[in-house]
Structure formats: C-alpha cells, structure tokens
Design an enzyme around this catalytic site. Sequence first.
Site, PDB file in Angstrom:
ATOM      1  N   GLY A  22      -5.482  -5.822  90.548  1.00 28.79           N
ATOM      2  CA  GLY A  22      -3.828  -6.258  91.063  1.00 28.79           C
ATOM      3  C   GLY A  22      -3.792  -7.790  92.078  1.00 28.79           C
ATOM      4  N   ASN A  23      -2.661  -7.883  92.024  1.00 34.70           N
ATOM      5  CA  ASN A  23      -3.089  -8.803  92.485  1.00 34.70           C
ATOM      6  C   ASN A  23      -2.559  -8.669  94.279  1.00 34.70           C
ATOM      7  OD1 ASN A  23      -0.504 -10.044  92.034  1.00 34.70           O
ATOM      8  ND2 ASN A  23      -1.600 -10.413  89.679  1.00 34.70           N
ATOM      9  N   ARG A  24      -2.052 -10.334  94.495  1.00 29.26           N
ATOM     10  CA  ARG A  24      -1.077 -10.490  96.600  1.00 29.26           C
ATOM     11  C   ARG A  24       0.388 -10.731  96.228  1.00 29.26           C
ATOM     12  NH1 ARG A  24      -4.409 -14.586  99.479  1.00 29.26           N
ATOM     13  NH2 ARG A  24      -2.529 -14.915 100.586  1.00 29.26           N
ATOM     14  N   SER A  25       0.824 -10.273  94.877  1.00 27.15           N
ATOM     15  CA  SER A  25       2.375 -10.989  94.770  1.00 27.15           C
ATOM     16  C   SER A  25       2.623  -9.931  95.520  1.00 27.15           C
ATOM     17  CB  SER A  25       2.823 -11.387  93.184  1.00 27.15           C
ATOM     18  OG  SER A  25       4.056 -11.091  93.126  1.00 27.15           O
TER      19      SER A  25
ATOM     20  N   ALA B  43       3.070 -12.789  88.591  1.00 23.77           N
ATOM     21  CA  ALA B  43       2.304 -12.903  88.844  1.00 23.77           C
ATOM     22  C   ALA B  43       1.292 -12.501  87.552  1.00 23.77           C
ATOM     23  CB  ALA B  43       1.587 -12.699  90.135  1.00 23.77           C
TER      24      ALA B  43
END
Length: 404
Positions: free
Chosen positions: A209-212, A277
């Site tokens: 995943g990512n930090r968006s 993102a």
Amino acid sequence: MTAPKVLLGVAGGIAAYKSAELLRRLTETGHSVRVVPTGSALNFVGAATFEALSGQPVHTGVFSDVPSVQHVRLGQEADLVVVAPATADLLARAVQGRADDLLGGSLLVARCPVLFVPAMHTEMWEHPATRANVATLRERGSVVMEPASGRLTGKDTGPGRLPDPAEIAELARLLLERADALPRDLAGRRVVVSAGGTREPLDPVRYLGNRSSGRQGYALAKVAAQRGAHVTLVAGHTAELADPAAVEVVKVGSALEMRDAMHAAVKGADAVVMSAAVADFRPAALAAHKIKKDGSEPEPLHLALNPDILAELVAAREPGQVVVGFAAETGDDTADVLEYGRRKLAKKGCDLLLVNWVGEGGAFENTENQGWLLGADGGETQIPNGSKALLASRLWDAVAARLA
Ligand code: CTP
C-alpha cells in the site's frame, strides 16, 4: 492574528443536535463562534450546551442585551455566517428577509459569506417552494449546501440529511479562505474523481500500500458537488473518511479494480481528475492462501507493472472532456519538483497537472496542500499553501474555464 468570527445559526430541526459537534470543531480549529439559535432550535438542544461549547452567551430574540444592539452587531462583526441545520422554514424566512428574531436580523445585516446547510425531509427539500427559495438565496450570493442522502428521522431515506459536521467545518474554513470558492459553475456537469491509495494484494491478508490519505481527492469531490456537479468518487483506501454529501462513491481496492471503475465512470463525463495514488507495481502472483513462514529464507517478491490509468484515460478521452492528473514529486539533485511536473505533464498528455511536493511534511497525511497547476497550454499557476478544499477550488476554476 485574531480568530475569525463565525456566527453559527441553528434552526429548529432534529439535526440541531449535530450543530454541537460542528460548534466544537469550529472552536477547536481556532474560530471564535457565537451561536444564535432560533427559539425552536432550543427544543432540541439547550442554550447551556451552546454556551458551554462556545464560551459565549446565547440569545434567540432581539430584546435580549438591548444596549449592545446585538441584532445589528453580531451580523456586522461576523467573518462568516453558517446556518446548520437550515430548515425549510428558516430558508423561507431568510428569503423573505424576516427580522423578528436574532438570527433573522443577523442574516439581514451580514455582508460576509453565508453558508446555509439544509436538513429536512426529502419531500420538503424537493418541494417547488424550497427549490425556489434555494435558488433565490444562491442568486443573492449565499452558498446553500447540497444535503447528504441517507437515513432521515423516520424510517425513510433520501436527500435531506445534514452533511457530516467535519465536511461543514471544512467548507466553512474554505469560505473564510476564499469567499467565492463555491460558485455554481459546475451545475449540469458530470465529473469523476479518483482518490486514496490502491492496495495490491499479496495473499488474502497482506498487501502493498501507500501513505495516501485520500483527503485531497475527497476535497475535490466535495467542492465539485457543492459547485453543482454530479460527482462520482472512485475511492481506494483512505484515512476512514466519511462519504461526502451529494457524491456517488464507488469503493475499490487494487489498481486493476480502480482502472475498471474509472473506465466505467468516465463515459460521458465532462471532467476526470486522477488524484489517487495508484500503485505502479503489484505482486506478480496472488497467493490463494496465507503465505506461511517455514524457517527457510523467504522467496523474493516478484512485481508486475500496473497499467497507467491516467495515460489510458487520456488515450480514451472523449471530445471536450477535460482530464486532470496529479504528480507527487520530491525533487532530487537533477531536477526540482516543478521541473519534474513539466516533464510529467508532457509525458502523460493530460489537460492539467497538479504538481504536489510530497517530502516529509508534504501533501500526504496532511490537511493542507500547495503546488503548481500546469496546463497543456503552457499556463503555470502557483497555488499557495491552504486547505485541501482551497486547492480543490482553484483546480475546479481551471476546469470550469476549460469547459466554458
Ligand atoms: N497514475 C495512474 N496510474 C498509475 C500510476 C499513476 O493513473 N499506475 C496517475 C496518478 O493518479 C496521477 C499521475 O498518474 O494522476 C501521476 O502519478 P505519479 O505517481 O506522480 O507518477 P507516475 O506516473 O507513477 O510516475 P513516477 O512514479 O515515475 O514519478
């Protein structure tokens, strides 16, 4: 800097209880709030609640504290008036210019931005009398929020719910930052916004995943809906954000799901904004069962390239459709954030590109944002730091100008 003065009007509807939470949010974010309920609002929430939360006296009539001429002073001093909830009756009275209570008088005197937040049963909201009243208030320059849809007081559901207090507070802040941030210039337009981060599954319990947080995309959807657009929000993973009022929300997980949802949603749309993102890579194989450790070295993780959704949407763009991309950049030794943005705009071929800086303290997981809006026509507009809703309003200005 002195705290912005907000006059919070509260009309007599069941949603009045939510005004206490709105009041708390406004005071906690540094506003000085004076609550002016109608007499009937006090059937739902006691004056003591508003006095305790605002730290200021609460009156309903024009004959309290006469020496300070409150019915004139409160409206004159306000930087913003928010009426939440605004009942059908309150809207009708505001249209007529009634001044037989403190809220009515204050509304007539105020020259600052005024935000009405309607809450009522669907039948009342859709009645021609209310439609005409809303239209009149908007013509006169007030912002009348689109209500949320959902469960109403009884068993019925439909448009007429008070939007989430956090969303009202966000729009209130926006109007203080920029009084003309919510014109109705997207009325009759259909727009699609993607938001949040995608999650690329590895096995049934793990993902990349990512930090968006999704906040910028959600702000874009909220602002577009309040500017009159029909909005579809394709949302990946977010920081548990509430569904915005008057927005159709499609929830997705992975980049491949987002791609399908976007291709379906953009058919016939006037504008598309890819603020999500999207993960560039996904695990090449999706394990059917949870991957177990067996004491030996783990297998290296093989990745596959995800499709570039924005590039696909640009390639499939319908005539007149405006496509907007986002660029999350940190800059490096060879080029700065803006230079990378220019290259990305050229590479992606979209009409507009919003370039964000995403280093430590940058756009991710933050309520504020700034950047540059680059146009395929060579236009470059710097967007100074402000709320994500403010950035959204600037972006929709540019989209509306291209659609006009
Ligand atoms: N985007 C997309 N599909 C992808 C990756 C990105 O649609 N697979 C979109 C994003 O939503 C954004 C834009 O492309 O609107 C730019 O995203 P960004 O991550 O900044 O750029 P990338 O294309 O991934 O390029 P790089 O990571 O090399 O900077």
